[in-house]
Design an enzyme around this catalytic site. Sequence first.
Site, mmCIF file in Angstrom:
data_model
loop_
_atom_site.group_PDB
_atom_site.id
_atom_site.type_symbol
_atom_site.label_atom_id
_atom_site.label_comp_id
_atom_site.label_asym_id
_atom_site.label_seq_id
_atom_site.Cartn_x
_atom_site.Cartn_y
_atom_site.Cartn_z
ATOM 1 N N LYS A 1 -7.666 3.755 -7.697
ATOM 2 C CA LYS A 1 -8.000 4.639 -8.661
ATOM 3 C C LYS A 1 -9.573 5.370 -8.311
ATOM 4 O O LYS A 1 -9.332 6.660 -8.402
ATOM 5 C CB LYS A 1 -8.069 4.123 -10.108
ATOM 6 N N GLY B 1 0.686 -1.145 -0.056
ATOM 7 C CA GLY B 1 0.077 -0.051 0.154
ATOM 8 C C GLY B 1 0.976 1.213 0.166
ATOM 9 O O GLY B 1 1.968 1.285 0.271
ATOM 10 N N PRO B 2 0.298 2.469 -0.105
ATOM 11 C CA PRO B 2 1.038 3.777 -0.263
ATOM 12 C C PRO B 2 1.569 4.055 1.199
ATOM 13 O O PRO B 2 1.265 3.456 2.016
ATOM 14 C CB PRO B 2 0.082 4.705 -0.836
ATOM 15 N N SER C 1 -2.723 1.483 -18.698
ATOM 16 C CA SER C 1 -4.200 1.972 -18.554
ATOM 17 C C SER C 1 -4.644 3.348 -18.855
ATOM 18 O O SER C 1 -5.804 3.712 -18.372
ATOM 19 C CB SER C 1 -4.553 1.712 -17.090
#
Length: 884
Positions: A791, A423-424, A748
């Site tokens: 996103k 994760g960030p 993407s």
Amino acid sequence: MLSSSWDPSTWGRSSQDDVRRYPLWLDEPESENSTASVIKVKQLDDSDSLANPDFAEIPDELPILPLRGVVVYPHTSLPLNIGQPRSIKLVDDVVSSKRLIGLVAAKNPDLETPGPEDLYRIGTVAAVQRLFRTSEGTITMIVRGVARFELGEFTELEPYLKAKIRLSPEVIDEGVEIEAQVRAAKDQFQQIAEIAPSLPQEILGSILILDDPLHVAYTIVNYQRLDLEEAQAILEENSTIAKLQRVNSLLSREVEVLSLGQQIQNEARTEIDKVQREYFLREQLKAIQRELGEGDEQTAEVDELRKRIDDANLPEEAEKQARRELDRMSRLPTAAAEYGVIRTYLDWIVSLPWDKTTEDNLDLEYSRHVLDEDHYGLQDVKERILEYLAVRKLKSERTEELEAIPEDEIRRQREGVILCFVGPPGVGKTSLGRSIARAMGRKFIRMSLGGLHDEAEIRGHRRTYIGAMPGRILQTMRRVESRNPVFMLDEVDKLGRDFRGDPASALLEVLDPEQNREFRDHYIDIPFDLSEVMFITTANWLETIPAPLLDRMEVIRLSGYTDHEKLEIARGYLIPRQIRENGLRQEEISFTDEALETVIRFYTREAGVRNLEREIGRLCRKVATNVAEGTLEQAAITKDQVRVYLGKPHYLGSEELADRTSVPGVATGLAYTPVGGDVLFIEATAMPGNKQFLLTGSLGQVMQESARAALSYVRSMSGELSLDDKFWEKHDIHLHVPAGAQPKDGPSAGVTMAVALASLATGIPVRSDVGMTGEVTLRGKILPIGGVKEKVLAAHRAGLKTVLLPPRNEMDLEDVPEEVRKEIKFVFTDTVADAVKAALVDQKKPAPRKTSKKSNSKSKTTKSMSKSERKTTKRTSKTGSKVA
């Protein structure tokens, strides 16, 4: 060509060639057993002069003998070895005549046959005193320098060199200064003789009785180690004082070198004497202790290690190895280097937690309470930990039933678990590991892998290396003193790799549940069981983790927090901690929800809460300053006060989206980065040209290919967009992704590029509240992508109300929090045409762009459009011109 074998370092040696070492002893008879034939030549002494009958004068032309690496001075004697035929011929001719020869040093000692241009210009006239012929055909002769000369014109080159010479006598100085220089030279030479006992006292005595300054300088220099350039420079010096100054400088340096060498020898001798003395005293101490019935220090140390081995409850192989090394150590003297190596090795073995474990707390309600108390949300992680504890609980309660089942020798029972939190930054990966350890009742230890390049950091060094140590895995296990801790390996995605090895490959054994039961460190070289360790790795990005290593870990994604979750985290965790760290009381500061929402939306834009905590800390420090100054007793932070304390907002929210997408050719995409999801603007513009397609913005190869595929498809659907085909032929298209300093790549962005190009071609802007993601094919199909949750959360943070997704990503919305799903409209577009229809502001009456002459195109288009359409076209034309 000849060379001299004389070496001052061999003073005092008794050998057959002593006459070469001490050229002043010329009158001793040769040994009767000598095999060399001796030709005695008239010898010169100090009474000889050029006025004698044999040396009435020095001719102005002499045979020249080049010297290799040696300089002959006047008033000194020196042995020379001659081996070349032309040099032997020269000596034979000289001996049969006046015995005078010109000796000149060659500039390059490595030249076998130097020519006139390879010689120095200053040399020495010398007389041959003695001659020795050996059975090998070579000649050893002793020469004595007579006078200094300068080379003139060479008259003959064969069979040997012959040249005109001009005598160049030195300037004889007188006075107190030259007397002082002579005394200083004699004193320093005497110091050298005292430091170097190999120098014969006869040489020292012969120098001390000399009075002539020039004779003193040349004689002393003749017994010093000098470089060829230094020796030649002394010969070429005209002034006697200058010569003596050079000599004193050289002698001073030699005294320092010899004194330092003597000091080093004395220190080494003292150290050796100390070691011998200690050994003798130690042996005496052993004898005394034996008489008193006491054990010596070594015996006590061996007994202590033996007791620790007995108490360590080592596995069979480890115990066998430890006792074997202990027996070797007991037979070694304590002064031996290997004694310390074995002692350190045994200390490491008995210090490892071979059988030390902590009992797991299997109370699921307590564990759930601890996890909820420490962290808000993160249900996936909490459920996985509770599942692990539930399995452990069932296995402990049903031990008898499980023991009745035959054990599979190949597929052994696994005890530990290997998780990977991805994760960030700022989502709580590391703190979650601590919370898990507290909930399970285990010890927690952390090790950072960021920037690790050396494989030995994981597996350790072999004991053959000096200063070898175990790897950091066993070092950490020794510190934690437990065989089943919660072991966190931070930043596994930032491992390095270079010539020192691949740490990721070394981690395969550590993180493989089939192998870590018998982990072998290079230093210990004994299997250590890591199967009960709960390994938790953390990463921001999976793409940099090698596939074999990733395959061994169970990946759990921590995508980030919604605004509501951040608000709850701030209330429950961040604000109390900042109040405590800044010395405030709970009643001195309070925050309204509107204030926290303002900080979340306009001062931070991140997946985690790290920057949010920094901003809350700034607010607390502002209030703490006022409280400390006495200007404020209590503060309630409201929305308006946030602006006062923190200044202007860092982000504009939906206003930025509306401003960026107000012109045709700009679309909002959604990207997945190591710091979480983010919005990405893609801009396109057209200009008169010849069908060139420009790409800028530090795009990677994948994004460049997506842009070309999007352009090809949009051109193919010109009919559906009511476009004139000549538009593409007469214009250059430039596609740009802002923030060009940041490299960008990924599969993407294709649909966003296609929509931006369609917007540019039609002149219709993209809706400001629409974001999109998806890859496109040449046939216009939109393919599914990854990172949907990240996103969508980024779109929610940016204020987007509609998100276009590929249909096959609909099932991924289950991971998105329900509150986010309620606030965003999801449109599933299967083709680029569907995306264009959903994204553009107005598709009913598109404004086609013509490629004919500007005036005709403008007049025809204006006549065929309504008033509102003409306004739109006018605004679009102006804006497009500005962008171009």
